[in-house]
Design a protein around this motif. Structure first.
Motif, short mmCIF file in Angstrom:
data_model
loop_
_atom_site.label_atom_id
_atom_site.label_comp_id
_atom_site.label_asym_id
_atom_site.label_seq_id
_atom_site.Cartn_x
_atom_site.Cartn_y
_atom_site.Cartn_z
N GLN A 66 0.76 -1.71 -0.03
CA GLN A 66 0.36 0.03 -0.55
C GLN A 66 0.83 1.20 0.34
N LEU A 72 -2.48 0.05 -3.52
CA LEU A 72 -3.29 0.75 -2.91
C LEU A 72 -4.17 -0.35 -1.88
N ALA A 73 -4.77 0.40 -0.90
CA ALA A 73 -5.67 -0.49 0.41
C ALA A 73 -6.18 -1.90 0.14
N GLN A 121 -4.53 -2.96 -7.09
CA GLN A 121 -2.80 -2.73 -7.48
C GLN A 121 -3.54 -1.86 -8.35
N HIS A 172 -0.28 9.82 -1.56
CA HIS A 172 -1.23 8.73 -0.45
C HIS A 172 -0.74 8.74 0.64
N ARG A 213 -3.47 9.04 3.55
CA ARG A 213 -2.91 7.70 4.84
C ARG A 213 -3.05 8.48 6.08
#
Length: 138
Positions: free
Chosen positions: A60, A83-84, A87, A115, A119
């Motif tokens: 991630q 990403l969480a 991809q 990103h 987060r």
């Protein structure tokens, strides 16, 4: 997974620490890797190889670059962002010449920084909404 392991760099030298992407870009990727995880560090892109038998997901917030030589001295470069839940394809740069790390650096750095900011905002929002009566207002 804390981070990928760099398994091959020129002449099969084993490395455990990231190396500057610019040291890898003039050569084709080794046959036993699927790309390099790239991290911006002090304005430079540092890379670690992901072996073919390594984890299939891009961590991630990390960017996986892969490249293939084409006609002449050109190289096609592809970037995927982890990403969480998935991809995703971040960018494609067809037909780059020579040492191309400077061409991809802005996109990789901006995606990584965005990103990280998202987060952080998510962590802050989650902590604020965990208050029993909502956030305190002074």
């Amino acid at each position: 997974m804390d981070g990928p392991v760099l398994t091959l760099v020129r002449g099969a030298q084993a490395h455990r620490m990231p190396v500057a992407l610019s040291t890898l870009t003039r050569d084709p990727m080794p046959a036993d890797v699927r790309g390099a995880i790239v991290t911006p560090v002090n304005g430079r892109l540092m890379a670690t190889w992901i072996p073919l038998d390594g984890p299939s997901r891009v961590p991630q917030g990390r960017v996986l670059l892969s490249w293939t030589p084409t006609d002449g001295d050109r190289t096609d470069v592809t970037a995927h962002l982890g990403l969480a839940g998935a991809q995703v394809l971040l960018a494609v740069w067809p037909g780059l010449r020579g040492e191309w790390s400077g061409v991809v650096r802005p996109t990789v750095a901006e995606a990584s920084e965005l990103h990280a900011a998202l987060r952080l905002a998510t962590v802050v929002l989650n902590r604020l909404t965990d208050w029993p009566d909502g956030p305190l207002v002074g």
